[in-house]
Design a protein around this motif. Sequence first.
Motif, PDB file in Angstrom:
ATOM      1  N   GLU A 208       0.559  -0.767   0.240  1.00  0.00           N
ATOM      2  CA  GLU A 208       0.343   0.079   0.000  1.00  0.00           C
ATOM      3  C   GLU A 208       1.502   1.162  -0.297  1.00  0.00           C
ATOM      4  N   ASN A 209       0.652   2.091  -0.966  1.00  0.00           N
ATOM      5  CA  ASN A 209       1.381   3.345  -1.586  1.00  0.00           C
ATOM      6  C   ASN A 209       2.909   3.245  -1.158  1.00  0.00           C
ATOM      7  N   GLY A 210       3.224   1.965  -2.036  1.00  0.00           N
ATOM      8  CA  GLY A 210       4.368   2.266  -2.096  1.00  0.00           C
ATOM      9  C   GLY A 210       5.407   0.796  -0.728  1.00  0.00           C
ATOM     10  N   MET A 211       4.661   0.826  -0.317  1.00  0.00           N
ATOM     11  CA  MET A 211       5.308   0.111   0.748  1.00  0.00           C
ATOM     12  C   MET A 211       4.137  -1.429   1.963  1.00  0.00           C
ATOM     13  N   ILE A 212       5.587  -2.169   1.459  1.00  0.00           N
ATOM     14  CA  ILE A 212       4.506  -3.391   2.818  1.00  0.00           C
ATOM     15  C   ILE A 212       4.321  -3.613   3.567  1.00  0.00           C
ATOM     16  N   THR A 213       3.212  -3.969   3.920  1.00  0.00           N
ATOM     17  CA  THR A 213       2.134  -3.955   5.302  1.00  0.00           C
ATOM     18  C   THR A 213       1.931  -4.710   5.696  1.00  0.00           C
ATOM     19  N   GLN A 214       1.776  -6.062   5.064  1.00  0.00           N
ATOM     20  CA  GLN A 214       1.809  -7.364   5.195  1.00  0.00           C
ATOM     21  C   GLN A 214       1.674  -8.259   4.825  1.00  0.00           C
ATOM     22  N   ILE A 215       2.978  -9.790   5.239  1.00  0.00           N
ATOM     23  CA  ILE A 215       3.265 -10.483   5.218  1.00  0.00           C
ATOM     24  C   ILE A 215       2.520 -11.709   5.465  1.00  0.00           C
ATOM     25  N   PHE A 216       1.468 -12.809   5.134  1.00  0.00           N
ATOM     26  CA  PHE A 216       0.725 -13.779   6.088  1.00  0.00           C
ATOM     27  C   PHE A 216       0.630 -15.344   5.051  1.00  0.00           C
ATOM     28  N   PRO A 217       0.286 -15.952   5.460  1.00  0.00           N
ATOM     29  CA  PRO A 217       0.620 -17.410   5.180  1.00  0.00           C
ATOM     30  C   PRO A 217      -0.933 -16.860   4.033  1.00  0.00           C
ATOM     31  N   ASN A 218      -1.585 -18.124   2.538  1.00  0.00           N
ATOM     32  CA  ASN A 218      -2.232 -17.404   2.034  1.00  0.00           C
ATOM     33  C   ASN A 218      -3.726 -18.115   2.608  1.00  0.00           C
ATOM     34  N   ALA A 219      -3.966 -18.745   3.755  1.00  0.00           N
ATOM     35  CA  ALA A 219      -4.557 -19.124   4.286  1.00  0.00           C
ATOM     36  C   ALA A 219      -5.410 -18.493   5.312  1.00  0.00           C
TER      37      ALA A 219
ATOM     38  N   ILE B  69      -6.248 -15.183   3.820  1.00  0.00           N
ATOM     39  CA  ILE B  69      -6.330 -14.249   3.235  1.00  0.00           C
ATOM     40  C   ILE B  69      -7.561 -14.206   3.139  1.00  0.00           C
ATOM     41  N   ASN B  70      -8.859 -14.197   3.441  1.00  0.00           N
ATOM     42  CA  ASN B  70     -10.192 -13.769   3.408  1.00  0.00           C
ATOM     43  C   ASN B  70     -10.150 -13.378   4.769  1.00  0.00           C
ATOM     44  N   ASN B  71      -9.156 -12.918   5.989  1.00  0.00           N
ATOM     45  CA  ASN B  71      -9.281 -12.157   7.139  1.00  0.00           C
ATOM     46  C   ASN B  71      -9.054 -11.207   6.561  1.00  0.00           C
ATOM     47  N   LEU B  72      -8.863  -9.772   5.437  1.00  0.00           N
ATOM     48  CA  LEU B  72      -8.008  -9.222   4.576  1.00  0.00           C
ATOM     49  C   LEU B  72      -9.429  -8.476   5.204  1.00  0.00           C
ATOM     50  N   PRO B  73      -9.246  -7.196   6.248  1.00  0.00           N
ATOM     51  CA  PRO B  73     -10.662  -5.967   6.170  1.00  0.00           C
ATOM     52  C   PRO B  73     -10.743  -5.704   4.631  1.00  0.00           C
ATOM     53  N   ASN B  74      -9.358  -5.416   3.804  1.00  0.00           N
ATOM     54  CA  ASN B  74      -9.968  -4.473   2.148  1.00  0.00           C
ATOM     55  C   ASN B  74      -9.946  -5.346   1.173  1.00  0.00           C
ATOM     56  N   LEU B  75     -10.026  -6.527   1.157  1.00  0.00           N
ATOM     57  CA  LEU B  75     -10.226  -7.189   0.762  1.00  0.00           C
ATOM     58  C   LEU B  75      -9.886  -7.384  -1.267  1.00  0.00           C
ATOM     59  N   SER B  76     -11.890  -5.977  -1.052  1.00  0.00           N
ATOM     60  CA  SER B  76     -12.251  -6.265  -2.287  1.00  0.00           C
ATOM     61  C   SER B  76     -11.195  -4.662  -2.580  1.00  0.00           C
TER      62      SER B  76
END
Length: 486
Positions: free
Chosen positions: A70-81, A83-90
């Motif tokens: 986001e905004n040119g910066m890495i903000t999160q790293i997590f297991p693929n499993a 992904i559905n917990n991301l609040p801003n996925l859409s």
Amino acid sequence: MKKKLKVFLKIFSIVSFIYGAWMFYQQMRIPDVQRLSGNENRSWLIQNVNVLPMDNPEQPVLYAHSVVVENGMITQIFPNADINNLPNLSSLDIIDGQGMYLTPGLTDVHVHVLDEAELAAFLYYGVTAIRNMNGFSMHLRMQASIENAQLLGPSFITTGQILNSPGSNFNGFQQSVQTPEQAIAAVEKQYQQGFRHLKVYSNLFPDVFDAIKQSAQALGMSITGHSPEGHRHDGVPYEKPFEISWDESVGQGFTSLEHIETIAWHALRDTMNETSMRAAAQQLATSGDAVTPTLIAHRRLVKVAQSKGGYLHQEDSDMINPVIPIMEIGAQEFWSNMDPNGYELPHAMFFLEATKMLQQENVPLLAGSDAGGFGLIPGKSLHEELALMSEAGLSNYQVLQAATKNASLIGFTKLGQIKPEFTANLLLLKQNPLEDLQNLSQIEGVMVNGHWIDSGEREELKQVAKDTRLTRSLVRIAEIRISEWF
């Protein structure tokens, strides 16, 4: 008749002027693919990748992970499993990594840039950060344009103009400083221009070097370059010692010392003594000075000689700035007709041993190519450098660390690792580079400062890199010369 002729000549003059101005504009303009809007704030989800964070050699790969940018910066790293917990996925643009490998982008800490087309070449080869090693006002403009997201290029830092005293290694693109007063004035001027990094060279006189160090320290500027030797008197180094000894050069506040051959020349007095090299490596480990071996800068001379000049015409040589062959025509001819077996080849092999010793003694190593010299293709030459570091005996992880994480040692902050709050300079690779460094060339995509470069845009950058502009470079050289008068 005369009136018609005058009218014709006037029209011809106007048309010629317009045509000339148009041609000049076409030569000077930045290609569209390199022009950014200044608003590069897209957010990305790079999913289903194997991540090489470069922060822990005991756990070199995080398998089946995803990364948010986001905004040119890495903000999160997590297991693929997760992904559905991301609040801003859409709201995220998705890059499907398809099980490929995500590494930090490569950094070349020793380059010489003259034209924006070279920036495209670096990006094509996955080099997402560079340190320019002889800087002028145009480089500050490049740096600002990249930082303001107006120009697509690698993360960019630059030294000021090389500071050197008269002697055997002085050339016209360096600034001559012969007295402490001149040295202080030169450092202060570079600071006022906007430079924060100094590069020094081997001829510097002792009192001049001392003045540069004191002035740099007072202004908070870093120093890099060649270890100063003082006056090169007759008989130095074989019959007489250097005026500034190697011991007096180590631990003097350098962020990095450049070129393994410079160390062998100065510390070993141009011998290939392994015991002396081991002692020099131990000194460097104690001092904390990092070293940029630039093995390819010397090895290319051997390659040019062995191939009778054929190395100068390898694939993608048309990415080299066209000014370089003109300026270096004498050197190219000399090395094309040189027998490397007596001196250059044995030294090249010793430089590999010397680099391995530095690694064994835990001297911080950086990856630099000296691109901008003849025969050294921007971006591609760094891959050659990494192959030579591997040939020297470094592990693949150590080589990759030199080209990524260790960039933080010379002024790049929050760069070279895949961690939250780090700049999103990334490579998506088809295969694991820790298994084979050649996989660094198997690039699926490049991200620089959060800007995603897919395979199509990479090909566009390759064409830009091959469309180097002689006119633009000549104008830049004229600017450099004119600036020296003021």
